[in-house]
Structure formats: structure tokens, C-alpha cells
Design a protein around this motif. Structure first.
Motif, PDB file in Angstrom:
ATOM      1  N   HIS A 149     -16.304   7.217 -21.000  1.00 36.74           N
ATOM      2  CA  HIS A 149     -15.812   8.442 -20.365  1.00 36.74           C
ATOM      3  C   HIS A 149     -16.187   8.583 -18.893  1.00 36.74           C
ATOM      4  O   HIS A 149     -15.842   9.601 -18.275  1.00 36.74           O
ATOM      5  N   ARG A 150     -16.854   7.607 -18.311  1.00 32.29           N
ATOM      6  CA  ARG A 150     -17.186   7.712 -16.885  1.00 32.29           C
ATOM      7  C   ARG A 150     -15.954   7.443 -16.012  1.00 32.29           C
ATOM      8  O   ARG A 150     -15.776   8.089 -14.981  1.00 32.29           O
ATOM      9  N   TYR A 151     -15.120   6.516 -16.425  1.00 31.85           N
ATOM     10  CA  TYR A 151     -14.018   6.054 -15.590  1.00 31.85           C
ATOM     11  C   TYR A 151     -12.675   6.537 -16.134  1.00 31.85           C
ATOM     12  O   TYR A 151     -12.557   6.930 -17.298  1.00 31.85           O
ATOM     13  N   ARG A 152     -11.671   6.463 -15.280  1.00 31.91           N
ATOM     14  CA  ARG A 152     -10.311   6.810 -15.684  1.00 31.91           C
ATOM     15  C   ARG A 152      -9.338   5.867 -14.982  1.00 31.91           C
ATOM     16  O   ARG A 152      -9.528   5.540 -13.805  1.00 31.91           O
ATOM     17  N   LEU A 153      -8.315   5.467 -15.719  1.00 32.05           N
ATOM     18  CA  LEU A 153      -7.230   4.671 -15.152  1.00 32.05           C
ATOM     19  C   LEU A 153      -6.038   5.570 -14.853  1.00 32.05           C
ATOM     20  O   LEU A 153      -5.693   6.446 -15.657  1.00 32.05           O
ATOM     21  N   HIS A 154      -5.413   5.344 -13.700  1.00 30.90           N
ATOM     22  CA  HIS A 154      -4.219   6.078 -13.307  1.00 30.90           C
ATOM     23  C   HIS A 154      -3.123   5.041 -13.073  1.00 30.90           C
ATOM     24  O   HIS A 154      -3.273   4.164 -12.217  1.00 30.90           O
ATOM     25  N   VAL A 155      -2.029   5.140 -13.822  1.00 32.46           N
ATOM     26  CA  VAL A 155      -0.971   4.138 -13.719  1.00 32.46           C
ATOM     27  C   VAL A 155       0.380   4.789 -13.513  1.00 32.46           C
ATOM     28  O   VAL A 155       0.624   5.925 -13.940  1.00 32.46           O
ATOM     29  N   ASP A 156       1.260   4.052 -12.868  1.00 33.68           N
ATOM     30  CA  ASP A 156       2.636   4.463 -12.600  1.00 33.68           C
ATOM     31  C   ASP A 156       3.541   3.671 -13.538  1.00 33.68           C
ATOM     32  O   ASP A 156       3.599   2.439 -13.461  1.00 33.68           O
ATOM     33  N   PRO A 157       4.259   4.321 -14.460  1.00 30.91           N
ATOM     34  CA  PRO A 157       5.055   3.589 -15.454  1.00 30.91           C
ATOM     35  C   PRO A 157       6.196   2.779 -14.850  1.00 30.91           C
ATOM     36  O   PRO A 157       6.765   1.929 -15.527  1.00 30.91           O
ATOM     37  N   ALA A 158       6.524   3.029 -13.583  1.00 26.22           N
ATOM     38  CA  ALA A 158       7.610   2.281 -12.938  1.00 26.22           C
ATOM     39  C   ALA A 158       7.126   0.992 -12.293  1.00 26.22           C
ATOM     40  O   ALA A 158       7.943   0.188 -11.845  1.00 26.22           O
ATOM     41  N   ASP A 159       5.818   0.792 -12.250  1.00 26.85           N
ATOM     42  CA  ASP A 159       5.232  -0.371 -11.573  1.00 26.85           C
ATOM     43  C   ASP A 159       4.853  -1.426 -12.609  1.00 26.85           C
ATOM     44  O   ASP A 159       4.010  -1.162 -13.473  1.00 26.85           O
ATOM     45  N   PRO A 160       5.438  -2.636 -12.561  1.00 33.18           N
ATOM     46  CA  PRO A 160       5.102  -3.672 -13.545  1.00 33.18           C
ATOM     47  C   PRO A 160       3.621  -4.026 -13.569  1.00 33.18           C
ATOM     48  O   PRO A 160       3.086  -4.393 -14.610  1.00 33.18           O
ATOM     49  N   ARG A 161       2.933  -3.927 -12.420  1.00 36.28           N
ATOM     50  CA  ARG A 161       1.493  -4.206 -12.403  1.00 36.28           C
ATOM     51  C   ARG A 161       0.757  -3.191 -13.269  1.00 36.28           C
ATOM     52  O   ARG A 161      -0.195  -3.530 -13.983  1.00 36.28           O
ATOM     53  N   VAL A 215      -1.053   8.579 -17.252  1.00 38.47           N
ATOM     54  CA  VAL A 215       0.243   8.021 -16.896  1.00 38.47           C
ATOM     55  C   VAL A 215       0.940   9.017 -15.981  1.00 38.47           C
ATOM     56  O   VAL A 215       1.276  10.129 -16.388  1.00 38.47           O
ATOM     57  N   LEU A 216       1.131   8.614 -14.751  1.00 39.86           N
ATOM     58  CA  LEU A 216       1.751   9.475 -13.748  1.00 39.86           C
ATOM     59  C   LEU A 216       3.264   9.537 -13.953  1.00 39.86           C
ATOM     60  O   LEU A 216       3.827   8.763 -14.728  1.00 39.86           O
ATOM     61  N   SER A 217       3.907  10.414 -13.246  1.00 44.38           N
ATOM     62  CA  SER A 217       5.367  10.453 -13.271  1.00 44.38           C
ATOM     63  C   SER A 217       5.914   9.140 -12.740  1.00 44.38           C
ATOM     64  O   SER A 217       5.323   8.513 -11.856  1.00 44.38           O
ATOM     65  N   GLY A 218       7.054   8.734 -13.272  1.00 45.99           N
ATOM     66  CA  GLY A 218       7.672   7.507 -12.791  1.00 45.99           C
ATOM     67  C   GLY A 218       8.211   7.617 -11.377  1.00 45.99           C
ATOM     68  O   GLY A 218       8.601   6.618 -10.778  1.00 45.99           O
ATOM     69  N   ALA A 222      -0.705   4.195  -7.116  1.00 50.93           N
ATOM     70  CA  ALA A 222      -1.273   3.631  -8.337  1.00 50.93           C
ATOM     71  C   ALA A 222      -1.052   2.114  -8.304  1.00 50.93           C
ATOM     72  O   ALA A 222      -0.163   1.625  -7.603  1.00 50.93           O
ATOM     73  N   PRO A 223      -1.879   1.363  -9.045  1.00 53.73           N
ATOM     74  CA  PRO A 223      -2.893   1.804 -10.000  1.00 53.73           C
ATOM     75  C   PRO A 223      -4.221   2.129  -9.322  1.00 53.73           C
ATOM     76  O   PRO A 223      -4.513   1.630  -8.244  1.00 53.73           O
ATOM     77  N   VAL A 224      -4.999   2.952 -10.012  1.00 55.56           N
ATOM     78  CA  VAL A 224      -6.334   3.315  -9.548  1.00 55.56           C
ATOM     79  C   VAL A 224      -7.272   3.334 -10.749  1.00 55.56           C
ATOM     80  O   VAL A 224      -6.936   3.905 -11.789  1.00 55.56           O
ATOM     81  N   LEU A 225      -8.436   2.714 -10.585  1.00 58.32           N
ATOM     82  CA  LEU A 225      -9.555   2.889 -11.512  1.00 58.32           C
ATOM     83  C   LEU A 225     -10.556   3.775 -10.789  1.00 58.32           C
ATOM     84  O   LEU A 225     -11.097   3.391  -9.743  1.00 58.32           O
ATOM     85  N   SER A 226     -10.764   4.983 -11.287  1.00 61.59           N
ATOM     86  CA  SER A 226     -11.618   5.943 -10.600  1.00 61.59           C
ATOM     87  C   SER A 226     -12.911   6.182 -11.379  1.00 61.59           C
ATOM     88  O   SER A 226     -12.988   5.969 -12.588  1.00 61.59           O
TER      89      SER A 226
END
Length: 288
Positions: free
Chosen positions: A35-47, A68-71, A100-104
Motif C-alpha cells: 500500500h505504499r506505492y500506486r501505479l497510474h496507467v493510461d489505457p490508450a498507451d500500449p506501454r 486507470v486514467l481516462s483514455g 502516464a505511466p507513473v509509479l508513485s
């Protein structure tokens, strides 16, 4: 500790690359804590799809939350307003897009990493959870080789072939040769077993599956029908893609509409006859 190129040394439109790593213990600064970290991803980005897929395979929902952010980015510079506080806390006087992406890190409110290969590796090695060993020591060199094959010899070659495809056969001969050699290599591997490196999924399958998604949903728009017929002539490869598309871990974050919207927003190439040829029913992988 994160390493970042200062924004003052970058073009205004550039995004700094943060290269913090998750270590083995508290002495490393960033270490694996639930629970320390969070991933933020963009569903439109293949990475980001590769990161989200790795997260699902490892079963990390209760350990490392995924946002999962907005596309569609929601700021004029192509970034996300939700990520701006992280960028501004992590890069002095930052004015570029918050992408994105971000590991925070929730403890500091700063970015640990935006570097996709590092994020994938740290997820597999530091946050394995109950999932499979995606980076078995005996296969790490092979995983790196497959990742390079996918990026250089499939993604880049297909893009290059699409760019040159309408300029004559001789012009696009070389990238297509590279593409078909790479697909043939993967076909031979998958003819021998259910996964790229044997009987169990590894990070190599993340790279290959995401690459096949891009090839069948994005690159096909700019390849001619003859090229796509040859792409289709790898039955083990596409049966593998369809089989994995039916698995919840693979289907969960696949958003074909978002991928296509991103492609259409950035692409200036011309459509070719191969656009009519669809190899996999990705509706089997609708988000669940």
C-alpha cells in the motif's frame, strides 16, 4: 532515490524520465511495502497495457493499487491533471505534460519511476505476490531478448513498413523482411509450447501479447493486404493471442477503443487495404 533529468534542461514539450528503483530492504530508500506505492496507467498507451497486464498476472490489487486514467488526456499539453501534483513535487518548476505511466510513492507524494522497463522489472522481482515468477533467473536474458525483438523487429518494423508501404515494393522490402523474420521466430517458439519460454507465463508473454495487440489493431491500418496475409500465416502465434485474450488477467485492462483513438489522434499515415483484415476477435478480451 529517483534520478531525473531536470525539466530546465529539457524542451518545453518533453517529459522527464524518472528512474527510481524498488530495492530489497529499507536501506534502499524505496522498498516493497504493501500500500505504499500506486501505479497510474493510461489505457490508450500500449506501454501502460504491459504494466497493467503484469500487475494482473501478479495479483497485486491488494498490495499495490492501480489507477486507470481516462483514455483521453484532460490537459491541453496531452497530460493528466490528476498526475500534475506528482510531477510538480518531483521535478522543480516542472511545466511539461503530466503523462502516464507513473509509479508513485504515497509516503512522499513523489514519483518513483516513469521508466517502463524498470517498472516491469521491479513489479516482477519486488511485488510478486501470489502470481507466477515472471522473471525466472534462468530466463532473464531470454526475456530481454524477446522484449528487444518485439520492439525493434515487430513494432518498429511494422510502423516503418506502413510508412513506406505506399512508396513502392523496393522501399518497404527491408522492414517487412525484419517483421516476418521476427514473427517466424515467435511462431517456432509457440509451436513448441503454450507460452513463449515454455510451459509457464513469463514477462516475455507480456511483451509478445501486447505487441500482437498493437500489430492487429494499430499497424494493420497501414499495411497492405498482401503483407497482412503473410502476417496471418503464423497460426500458432495468433492462436496463442486469441487463447490469452480469453484469460481474465489479459482481458481486464485491454481497451481497443482507447488504443484506436490514441492511434487516430497521433497518426498521419494513409490507410491501406490491410485495414480490412482482422486476425483476432479482441471482443473476447473486453474489460471485465
Amino acid at each position: 532515490m529517483s534520478v531525473v533529468v531536470p525539466s530546465s534542461l529539457l524542451p518545453a514539450s518533453a517529459v522527464p524520465v524518472f528512474r527510481g528503483r524498488i530495492g530489497r530492504d529499507a536501506n534502499s530508500g524505496h522498498y516493497a511495502v504493501p500500500h505504499r506505492y500506486r501505479l497510474h496507467v493510461d489505457p490508450a498507451d500500449p506501454r501502460c497495457l504491459g504494466i497493467a497486464l503484469t500487475h494482473s498476472l501478479l495479483g497485486l490489487d491488494d498490495t499495490l493499487p492501480l489507477t486507470v486514467l481516462s483514455g483521453t488526456p484532460d490537459t491541453p499539453d496531452g497530460g493528466y491533471a490528476a498526475l500534475r501534483p506528482l510531477y510538480e513535487a518531483s521535478a522543480h518548476l516542472y511545466t511539461g505534460p503530466a503523462a502516464a505511466p507513473v509509479l508513485s510513492d504515497g509516503w512522499t507524494g513523489r514519483i518513483v519511476s516513469t521508466h517502463v522497463p524498470d517498472i516491469l522489472r521491479d513489479l516482477a522481482l519486488r511485488f510478486r505476490g501470489e502470481g507466477p515468477d515472471l522473471l525466472p533467473e534462468a530466463h532473464r536474458d531470454a526475456v530481454d531478448a524477446i522484449a528487444d525483438l518485439c520492439e525493434r523487429s515487430v513494432n518498429r518494423a511494422a510502423q516503418r513498413a506502413g510508412e513506406l508501404g505506399l512508396d513502392g515494393e523496393a522501399a518497404h522490402h527491408d522492414p517487412l523482411t525484419v517483421l516476418f523474420a521476427a514473427l517466424g521466430s515467435l511462431e517456432r517458439r509457440l509451436a513448441r509450447g503454450p507460452y513463449v519460454l515454455g510451459d509457464a507465463p513469463t514477462a516475455a508473454d507480456v511483451h509478445v501479447w501486447v505487441t500482437l495487440v498493437q500489430l492487429d489493431t494499430v499497424h494493420r491500418w497501414h499495411l497492405d493486404a498482401a503483407a497482412m496475409d503473410r502476417v496471418a500465416g503464423h497460426p500458432a502465434l495468433w492462436a496463442y493471442a486469441q487463447r490469452l485474450a480469453a484469460r481474465p488477467e489479459f482481458a481486464r485492462h485491454l481497451d481497443i477503443d482507447a488504443l484506436l483513438h490514441r492511434h487516430r489522434a497521433h497518426c498521419r499515415g494513409r490507410e491501406a487495404a490491410g485495414a480490412a483484415i482482422r486476425l483476432v476477435d479482441w471482443s473476447a478480451a473486453a474489460p471485465r
